[in-house]
Motif scaffolding. Structure first.
Motif, PDB file in Angstrom:
ATOM      1  N   TYR A  93      -1.292  43.673  34.547  1.00  0.00           N
ATOM      2  CA  TYR A  93      -1.001  45.073  34.970  1.00  0.00           C
ATOM      3  C   TYR A  93      -2.052  46.132  34.473  1.00  0.00           C
ATOM      4  O   TYR A  93      -2.566  45.737  33.304  1.00  0.00           O
ATOM      5  CB  TYR A  93       0.385  45.565  34.276  1.00  0.00           C
ATOM      6  CG  TYR A  93       1.659  44.581  34.873  1.00  0.00           C
ATOM      7  CD1 TYR A  93       1.940  43.379  34.102  1.00  0.00           C
ATOM      8  CD2 TYR A  93       2.165  45.110  35.907  1.00  0.00           C
ATOM      9  CE1 TYR A  93       2.966  42.587  34.579  1.00  0.00           C
ATOM     10  CE2 TYR A  93       3.314  44.281  36.379  1.00  0.00           C
ATOM     11  CZ  TYR A  93       3.706  43.201  35.520  1.00  0.00           C
ATOM     12  OH  TYR A  93       4.882  42.489  36.003  1.00  0.00           O
ATOM     13  N   CYS A  94      -2.570  46.950  35.131  1.00  0.00           N
ATOM     14  CA  CYS A  94      -3.380  48.097  34.561  1.00  0.00           C
ATOM     15  C   CYS A  94      -2.354  49.136  34.376  1.00  0.00           C
ATOM     16  O   CYS A  94      -1.541  49.475  34.881  1.00  0.00           O
ATOM     17  CB  CYS A  94      -4.373  48.317  35.639  1.00  0.00           C
ATOM     18  SG  CYS A  94      -3.741  48.843  37.275  1.00  0.00           S
ATOM     19  N   ALA A  95      -2.769  50.099  33.392  1.00  0.00           N
ATOM     20  CA  ALA A  95      -2.268  51.429  32.736  1.00  0.00           C
ATOM     21  C   ALA A  95      -2.976  52.110  32.343  1.00  0.00           C
ATOM     22  O   ALA A  95      -4.169  51.972  31.903  1.00  0.00           O
ATOM     23  CB  ALA A  95      -0.981  50.516  32.021  1.00  0.00           C
ATOM     24  N   ARG A  96      -2.344  53.582  32.219  1.00  0.00           N
ATOM     25  CA  ARG A  96      -2.954  54.680  31.729  1.00  0.00           C
ATOM     26  C   ARG A  96      -2.515  54.961  30.301  1.00  0.00           C
ATOM     27  O   ARG A  96      -1.439  54.904  30.120  1.00  0.00           O
ATOM     28  CB  ARG A  96      -2.820  55.944  32.384  1.00  0.00           C
ATOM     29  CG  ARG A  96      -3.618  56.982  31.931  1.00  0.00           C
ATOM     30  CD  ARG A  96      -3.068  58.520  32.446  1.00  0.00           C
ATOM     31  NE  ARG A  96      -2.014  58.910  32.106  1.00  0.00           N
ATOM     32  CZ  ARG A  96      -1.433  60.218  32.097  1.00  0.00           C
ATOM     33  NH1 ARG A  96      -2.376  60.890  32.691  1.00  0.00           N
ATOM     34  NH2 ARG A  96      -0.274  60.637  31.649  1.00  0.00           N
ATOM     35  N   GLY A  97      -3.557  55.023  29.153  1.00  0.00           N
ATOM     36  CA  GLY A  97      -3.058  55.349  28.136  1.00  0.00           C
ATOM     37  C   GLY A  97      -4.121  54.778  26.993  1.00  0.00           C
ATOM     38  O   GLY A  97      -5.281  54.574  27.515  1.00  0.00           O
ATOM     39  N   TRP A  98      -3.813  54.840  25.755  1.00  0.00           N
ATOM     40  CA  TRP A  98      -4.536  54.313  24.789  1.00  0.00           C
ATOM     41  C   TRP A  98      -3.747  53.403  23.651  1.00  0.00           C
ATOM     42  O   TRP A  98      -2.708  53.679  23.606  1.00  0.00           O
ATOM     43  CB  TRP A  98      -5.395  55.409  24.075  1.00  0.00           C
ATOM     44  CG  TRP A  98      -6.462  55.143  23.110  1.00  0.00           C
ATOM     45  CD1 TRP A  98      -6.605  55.428  21.982  1.00  0.00           C
ATOM     46  CD2 TRP A  98      -7.622  54.282  23.633  1.00  0.00           C
ATOM     47  NE1 TRP A  98      -7.906  54.584  21.494  1.00  0.00           N
ATOM     48  CE2 TRP A  98      -8.277  54.213  22.515  1.00  0.00           C
ATOM     49  CE3 TRP A  98      -7.984  53.835  24.864  1.00  0.00           C
ATOM     50  CZ2 TRP A  98      -9.678  53.349  22.598  1.00  0.00           C
ATOM     51  CZ3 TRP A  98      -9.355  53.080  25.106  1.00  0.00           C
ATOM     52  CH2 TRP A  98     -10.119  52.956  23.934  1.00  0.00           C
ATOM     53  N   GLY A  99      -4.439  52.392  23.056  1.00  0.00           N
ATOM     54  CA  GLY A  99      -3.489  51.649  22.090  1.00  0.00           C
ATOM     55  C   GLY A  99      -3.432  50.356  22.673  1.00  0.00           C
ATOM     56  O   GLY A  99      -3.920  49.938  23.498  1.00  0.00           O
ATOM     57  N   THR A 100      -2.557  49.494  21.818  1.00  0.00           N
ATOM     58  CA  THR A 100      -2.266  48.326  22.061  1.00  0.00           C
ATOM     59  C   THR A 100      -0.954  47.708  22.617  1.00  0.00           C
ATOM     60  O   THR A 100      -0.653  46.719  22.467  1.00  0.00           O
ATOM     61  CB  THR A 100      -2.822  47.292  20.843  1.00  0.00           C
ATOM     62  OG1 THR A 100      -2.340  47.551  20.073  1.00  0.00           O
ATOM     63  CG2 THR A 100      -4.506  47.582  20.766  1.00  0.00           C
TER      64      THR A 100
END
Length: 118
Positions: A93-100
């Motif tokens: 999956y791809c996603a928008r954001g930051w972090g793990t």
């Protein structure tokens, strides 16, 4: 909206390149990431990239084998996967954001299946 594509069936040691195309709005100023979920397992972080590609990070399990990149002019992010292993089999999956963590991301694509045969 995010659309992930490029998955498929590949033999161990092979390569695939996943794409994540954004539509409806630009994600050019957002961090983006890839996650994966194998059957019976929790979703896990794979890689992330900053808005301009200047910062990337990877899960230890894929470091040195996977490369995340993006072309903002095309509103598209990529995941080049080399030296694939059977344990890389999952829906990606791809996603928008930051972090793990998954909760660090808000927009998600629908996922693309990657199957690595031994």
């Amino acid at each position: 909206q995010l659309q992930a594509s490029g998955g498929g069936l590949v033999q161990a040691g092979g390569s695939l390149r996943l794409s994540c195309a954004a539509s409806g709005r630009t994600f050019s100023f957002d961090g983006m990431g890839w996650f994966r979920q194998a059957p019976g397992k929790e979703r896990e972080f794979v890689a992330r990239i900053s808005w301009n590609g200047g910062s990337t990070s990877y899960a230890d399990s894929v470091k040195g084998r996977f490369t995340i990149s993006r072309v903002n002019a095309k509103n598209t992010m990529y995941l080049q996967m080399n030296s694939l292993k059977p344990e890389d089999t999952a829906v990606y999956y791809c996603a928008r954001g930051w972090g793990t963590k998954g909760h660090d991301y808000d927009y998600w694509g629908q996922g693309t299946q990657v199957t690595v045969s031994s």
